[in-house]
Write a protein that holds these residues in place. Structure first.
Motif, PDB file in Angstrom:
ATOM      1  N   ARG A  25      15.444  -1.853   3.944  1.00 33.05           N
ATOM      2  CA  ARG A  25      15.915  -0.448   4.026  1.00 33.05           C
ATOM      3  C   ARG A  25      15.799   0.119   5.437  1.00 33.05           C
ATOM      4  N   THR A  26      14.615  -0.062   6.088  1.00 37.52           N
ATOM      5  CA  THR A  26      14.422   0.584   7.403  1.00 37.52           C
ATOM      6  C   THR A  26      15.254  -0.129   8.473  1.00 37.52           C
ATOM      7  N   SER A  29      18.708   1.588   8.732  1.00 35.00           N
ATOM      8  CA  SER A  29      18.733   2.849   9.502  1.00 35.00           C
ATOM      9  C   SER A  29      18.517   2.578  10.986  1.00 35.00           C
ATOM     10  N   TYR A  54      17.468  13.406   8.562  1.00 31.86           N
ATOM     11  CA  TYR A  54      17.701  12.240   7.681  1.00 31.86           C
ATOM     12  C   TYR A  54      18.172  12.774   6.334  1.00 31.86           C
ATOM     13  N   GLU A  61      16.664   5.492  -3.396  1.00 28.61           N
ATOM     14  CA  GLU A  61      16.088   4.553  -2.422  1.00 28.61           C
ATOM     15  C   GLU A  61      14.867   3.833  -2.980  1.00 28.61           C
ATOM     16  N   ASP A  67      12.178   9.000   4.217  1.00 32.44           N
ATOM     17  CA  ASP A  67      12.103   9.137   5.680  1.00 32.44           C
ATOM     18  C   ASP A  67      10.693   8.871   6.193  1.00 32.44           C
ATOM     19  N   SER A  69       8.458   6.602   5.376  1.00 28.54           N
ATOM     20  CA  SER A  69       8.004   5.213   5.604  1.00 28.54           C
ATOM     21  C   SER A  69       9.074   4.464   6.409  1.00 28.54           C
ATOM     22  N   MET A  70       9.711   5.169   7.367  1.00 27.29           N
ATOM     23  CA  MET A  70      10.835   4.575   8.101  1.00 27.29           C
ATOM     24  C   MET A  70      10.619   4.863   9.586  1.00 27.29           C
ATOM     25  N   CYS A  72      11.853   4.225  12.286  1.00 25.46           N
ATOM     26  CA  CYS A  72      12.923   4.228  13.316  1.00 25.46           C
ATOM     27  C   CYS A  72      13.465   5.630  13.557  1.00 25.46           C
ATOM     28  N   ALA A 115      21.889   8.158   5.011  1.00 31.28           N
ATOM     29  CA  ALA A 115      21.183   6.905   4.730  1.00 31.28           C
ATOM     30  C   ALA A 115      22.004   5.979   3.855  1.00 31.28           C
TER      31      ALA A 115
ATOM     32  N   ASP B 126       5.311   2.853   0.714  1.00 25.44           N
ATOM     33  CA  ASP B 126       6.319   1.770   0.759  1.00 25.44           C
ATOM     34  C   ASP B 126       6.043   0.782  -0.356  1.00 25.44           C
TER      35      ASP B 126
ATOM     36  N   ASP D  54       9.962   0.143  17.103  1.00 29.67           N
ATOM     37  CA  ASP D  54      10.373   1.497  16.739  1.00 29.67           C
ATOM     38  C   ASP D  54      10.730   2.331  17.973  1.00 29.67           C
TER      39      ASP D  54
END
Lengths: 388, 386, 156, 159
Positions: A25-26, A29, A54, A61, A67, A69-70, A72, A115, B126, D54
């Motif tokens: 998932r991440t 993005s 976002y 999801e 958002d 745990s992402m 980026c 997303a 997560d 990141d």
């Protein structure tokens, strides 16, 4: 103070089906934002960005607050990250929040990301049914397709719309998606194939229903001063707004998108549009169900009530017509959830920038609109006017 | 940002325990939104924009703003739902006003349901690393409380004292959920939940509703003679995966406070800020946050507590509302703290004199769904109008 | 490009209850259903009859306190016949419809049933917008929207 | 609360299927083989591996592998059962009270949150005294492994 704001970049990932998605998932993005930075070039990076908006729907999801745990979205640089979630219109809402964060002077460069929402989905209707009001509507098992059915059955009855009318507007999207590298379904189904596909919820056939895709789309916006540094094809945001209806079925007449009509008048007035058919050169409309595009032509004042099929038959809204609509293939051919409502804006931006591939570039388009639809029984619409 | 956008009116109802309000989110949001409009004689049609602060996972509905938005006056109007913190929602209202798009914005939120909060905060994690080990918000509080305790060798009794200080304030706040004056001894006697935190040091989940009317300068002057001006906003996020230092150093709070102070033109926080409402779903976090906001040196917040500076009648009252220990509302906690700060600036607290208090700092965070990893923070600077 | 041979799918689900206590307007509407009555309430400002009853009028943002007992007869505003089975949703064919109580300004979603058919396709011909329906009540009623099993044509 | 109210309940119930991608996929395959896979990304070391940097959003540069030994950076002692999402068929969480620790594996710039066991006592305060910040721990592998984080049953102190 009339501070101007422009879209300077568009980022698209490749699109596939949610079931065949192999990217985490991440990663999707991250690829999307990187594509946006590469589009702009000029060494633009996360350091230059003030805020990230976002847009997604948690339950699709498979994690609440996706958002968070992402990493980026500029989190390691402690950027301001907003999770904008208004259902199907989240892309439009995030676009508007991003626009106003710059127009207000509070930010200079922002990203709005639609997303790859549905990539964790096993059955989309199961999740969409959880958007149905609990206790009062949810027990009857209506997903989005059923809700679309109520609109299109009433529209069909009130204006004797035929199955061919729905199939023709679907075929227009399927035809153009073949030439759109970022579309998911690129089969180019004909009217006959569409009519032959099984009926899912009356009056909607299978090929008149959007797929469950995976892929993300983002736009990068900048203040006038920064936009001139970053882009030689900035697309200016003239106006954008949203409108809300009741949560339950409420006062809806179901024969038209009557709230979109009200919203269109407000947004056209702000953007100085007098006669939509003349003043608008391109439109990306939200068509998860093919028939919606007909309701949207009428609500947006392209024609009178019941006459939308005529616009399709006469090729007015096709490539080369007076007001080409949704030449990307739209949501009907690519719907990974909220990226679909963001990519309506991205596609209009690319048309106005003259950067559309696959022979779908509209000649000297100056003013374009982007629309999104969402919420239980279409509770929300957003409408945006862009121009060069 | 001087006198551009103001909070002109608030609506709030008494907070209760889970499923004890006797109302669903639409009824509760309607009650407080109508109250905010009536307080300044405004009508639904004066509204230009509605911002809702709520989360699907806490409302049991996908697109749950659909239930709250019309209740806050959004029918036929523009509306949005921001699922981060209450201060992010206020930012959206301020941005809409400063863009010239709106003059009057309703920001509303409510909590009316009972749910298994451990389960709900676990599905915020997560699915590969932290979800499967059952990680939830309460456990993340235990980790931060342990880290602070060991780093500054704080006595566990100090944690009980900060909790007691909040219970004493909550007991005289008619809107707080918990109004019981738990003593330090009772708190120390309550069982451990996540060592070193005891059950009376972690906020129970509260239900209630709150609304704020935010107006442009011109509209504010028309509607009220004591507007509370929004002078600064700072918003930050923090990374989800990181080293323990990155996950616990609260750098995001420092940056949010700096952004808000710079916008408000505040040079010396300690001198200029008169009162604070800080997010603290577990009482010791008030100490951690005071240091990260820059009100005292690392490990020294306990001294301010023990000198009574931050208590009722102190030089710098913190969480006069009773804080997150007495009112821990997942969706509406942020706006609850904003409304409490507005009431304190307008000296509307019965039994507590906040007369010459001019400037307030409000801190909100989404740490109620997890305090270790991916936490967003918002700092809001408020000033009483002349 | 990614080496997808390492890709692995994780399957899991969420299953969590939410409890709420509904206030007076919901209570009286649902209690009405328990007593085989379909109640609505009338907004004091726009005079609109809301069925189902609402705590407040969305249009006017005012509390609604005047009650009205409807005849129970509704007309079909729109409907859709579902022909496909979706995970977690009722078995096909089933008809869900938007129905409106007599002189109500709002309509509501419910199930339509009791229409005989040999082929599911016939349901799309036999069900008409504007058709009058009456409620079919469940034996055991607990104050729930499903105390009405479904609506069926008046002359059925 | 007035008595004209009615209590109701409903459930949020969804089925999910998510892709791990290559980076996490390699890590979970490694667990199946009792190995901890990590990587170097923008010349920083990560166990578990990072799918992208990141800051630059660029893909990782090289793969690493180790036996999973590390140090405890933080912990809490959970005295209430965590009723969370059912990720694996059987509930593999230890009995209460159990230690949930923050562990830094080797020279990783990320930490991992996992169980720490191997203390003979079940008394919370005694456990708290036995754990030192910085103490060494190593993974204890489950006999039956399925390529998931709980293939590590828990970490235990290295005496």
């Amino acid at each position: 103070m009339d501070r101007k704001v422009a879209v300077v970049g568009v980022g698209n990932t490749s699109y596939t089906s949610a079931k065949r998605e192999t990217r985490e998932r991440t990663e999707v993005s991250a690829d999307c934002i990187k594509a946006g930075f590469d589009f702009v070039g000029k060494g633009l990076s996360m350091d230059d960005v003030d805020s990230i908006f976002y847009a997604s729907v948690d339950a699709f999801e498979g994690v609440q607050r996706p958002d968070r745990s992402m990493d980026c979205l500029g989190q390691s640089l402690n950027k301001a990250t907003f999770f904008v979630h208004t259902g199907g219109t989240a892309g439009g809402s995030a676009f508007k929040e991003a626009y106003h964060s710059v127009k207000s002077g509070l930010c200079d460069i922002v990203i709005a990301l639609g997303a790859s929402t549905t990539s964790a989905t096993v059955e989309a209707q199961q999740i969409l049914n959880s958007a149905s009001p609990p206790l009062i509507e949810k027990p009857f098992g209506a997903g989005a397709i059923h809700m679309a059915g109520y609109y299109l059955m009433r529209y069909k009855a009130d204006y004797n719309i035929t199955a061919e009318d729905f199939a023709m507007v679907a075929a227009k999207s399927h035809k153009h998606a073949v030439n759109n590298p970022y579309a998911h379904i690129r089969k180019g189904f004909t009217v006959e194939e569409i009519l032959a596909s099984p009926m899912v919820c009356s009056p909607i056939h299978l090929y008149e229903i959007c797929p469950v895709s995976a892929g993300a789309t983002c736009v990068i916006m900048a203040s006038e001063e920064k936009a001139k540094e970053l882009s030689d094809t900035p697309v200016w945001i003239k106006a954008i707004d949203s409108i809300s209806n009741t949560f339950l079925a409420g006062y809806r007449p179901f024969t038209s998108f009557y709230k979109l009509e009200i919203l269109a008048k407000r947004v056209y007035e702000k953007a100085g549009i007098k006669n939509p058919l003349e003043d608008i050169d391109y439109a990306e409309l939200f068509n998860p169900f093919a028939g919606f595009e007909l309701l949207e032509y009428e609500a947006l004042g392209f024609c009178d009530k019941g006459d939308a099929p005529k616009l399709v038959r006469d090729g007015i809204t096709d490539y080369g017509g007076k007001l080409p609509c949704t030449l990307s293939g739209g949501t009907l051919c690519t719907n990974s959830g909220i990226s679909a409502s963001m990519s309506r804006h991205a596609e209009t931006v690319l048309q106005l920038m003259g950067k559309v591939e696959g022979g779908r570039q509209v000649k000297n388009a100056k003013t374009g609109i982007a629309h999104s639809w969402g919420g239980n029984m279409g509770q929300f619409h957003t409408l945006c006017v862009l121009s060069v | 940002m001087k006198n551009k956008v103001a909070i002109v009116s608030c609506g709030i109802i008494k907070y209760e325990g889970q499923n004890e309000l006797g109302m669903w989110n639409d009824e509760a949001t309607f009650k407080v939104s109508k109250m905010a409009l009536d307080n300044v004689g405004a009508e639904k049609d004066d509204l230009d924009f509605v911002v809702i602060s709520t989360m699907d996972g806490l409302d049991g509905i996908t697109i749950s703003n659909g239930l709250l938005a019309p209740a806050a006056g959004a029918y036929n109007k523009s509306s949005v739902r921001i699922e981060t913190t209450g201060v992010h929602c206020i930012f959206s209202a301020v941005a809409d006003i400063l863009s010239g798009n709106s003059n009057l914005v309703m920001v509303a939120s409510s909590d009316t349901l009972e749910m298994d909060f451990g389960y709900v905060t676990n599905f915020n994690q997560d699915v590969y690393f932290r979800g499967p080990v059952g990680f939830n918000a309460s456990q993340s509080y235990g980790m931060l409380a342990m880290d602070y305790l060991k780093k500054h060798n704080i006595d566990e009794k100090d944690y009980a004292r900060i909790a007691n200080k909040n219970y004493l304030a909550g007991a005289v706040n008619p809107y707080a959920h918990i109004n019981k004056k738990y003593s330090t001894e009772e708190i120390m006697a309550s069982p451990y939940v996540n060592w070193p935190l005891r059950s009376l040091e972690i906020g129970k989940i509260s239900n209630g509703a709150v609304a704020c009317l935010i107006a442009s300068e011109e509209k504010a002057k028309e509607l009220t003679d004591n507007p509370v001006w929004i002078s600064g906003i700072g918003l930050t996020s923090s990374q989800y995966l990181g080293s323990w230092k990155e996950l616990s150093d609260m750098k995001a709070i420092k940056k949010a406070c700096k952004k808000a102070s710079d916008m408000a033109g505040i040079k010396d926080l300690k001198k200029e800020i008169d009162l604070m409402e800080i997010t603290a779903p577990f009482a010791p976090f008030e100490l951690i946050a005071m240091e990260s906001l820059g009100f005292c040196e690392e490990g020294k917040a306990v001294d301010m507590l023990n000198n009574g500076d931050t208590s009722i009648g102190g030089t710098l009252p913190v969480n006069l509302s009773g804080g997150g220990l007495c009112t821990n509302a997942p969706n509406s906690g942020g706006l609850f703290r904003v409304v409490q700060a507005v009431k304190q600036l307008n000296n509307e607290l019965d039994g507590v004199n906040t007369e010459n208090m001019e400037k307030a700092l409000v801190h909100d965070s989404d740490m109620f769904i997890g305090a270790v990893g991916g936490v967003s923070h918002g700092v809001l600077m408020l000033e009483k109008g002349e | 490009m990614q080496d997808i041979s390492y890709n692995k799918r994780f399957e899991y689900n969420w299953d969590v209850p939410f409890k709420v206590t509904l206030g007076e307007s919901y209570f009286r509407f649902l209690d009405g259903l328990k007593n085989k009555k379909i109640l609505g309430n009338i907004c004091p400002k726009c005079n609109g009859l809301h069925v189902p009853a609402r705590p407040f009028c969305d249009k006017c943002l005012v509390e609604i306190t005047k009650w009205y007992e409807t005849s129970g007869i509704v007309t079909i505003e729109s409907f859709s016949v579902t022909y496909v089975k979706f995970l977690g949703l009722p078995d096909p064919p089933h008809i869900t419809g938007i129905v409106r109580a007599e002189n109500a300004v709002t309509s509501f979603l419910h199930q339509i049933g009791g229409i005989p058919y040999d082929e599911p396709k016939e349901l799309d011909e036999k069900t008409k917008i504007g058709m009058k329906l009456k409620p079919v009540w469940a034996e055991k009623r607990i104050g729930d929207i499903q105390d009405i099993l479904y609506f069926t044509p008046v002359d059925a | 609360m007035s008595n004209n109210v009615i209590k109701k309940e409903w459930r949020f119930n969804f089925d999910f299927s998510v892709a791990s991608g290559e980076t996490y996929g390699r890590f979970f395959k490694g667990l199946n083989d009792k190995k901890i896979i990590g990587n170097i990304c923008n010349n920083r070391t990560f166990y578990p591996p990072k799918p992208f940097c990141d800051k630059t959003l660029k893909p990782p540069d090289a793969w690493l592998e180790c036996d999973g030994a590390g140090i405890v950076e933080a912990f809490t002692i959970c005295c209430e059962k965590s009723n969370g999402v059912k990720f694996s068929k059987t509930d593999k969480k230890p009995d209460v009270p159990y230690v949930l620790g923050v562990i830094k594996i080797k020279d990783s710039e990320h930490c991992i949150i996992h169980f720490i066991s191997g203390f003979e006592t079940k008394d919370v305060s005694e456990i708290a005294d036995k754990i030192e910040i910085g103490m060494k721990v190593k993974p204890v592998w489950a006999t039956k492994r399925e390529g998931e984080i709980l293939d590590i049953e828990y970490f235990e102190p290295v005496i």
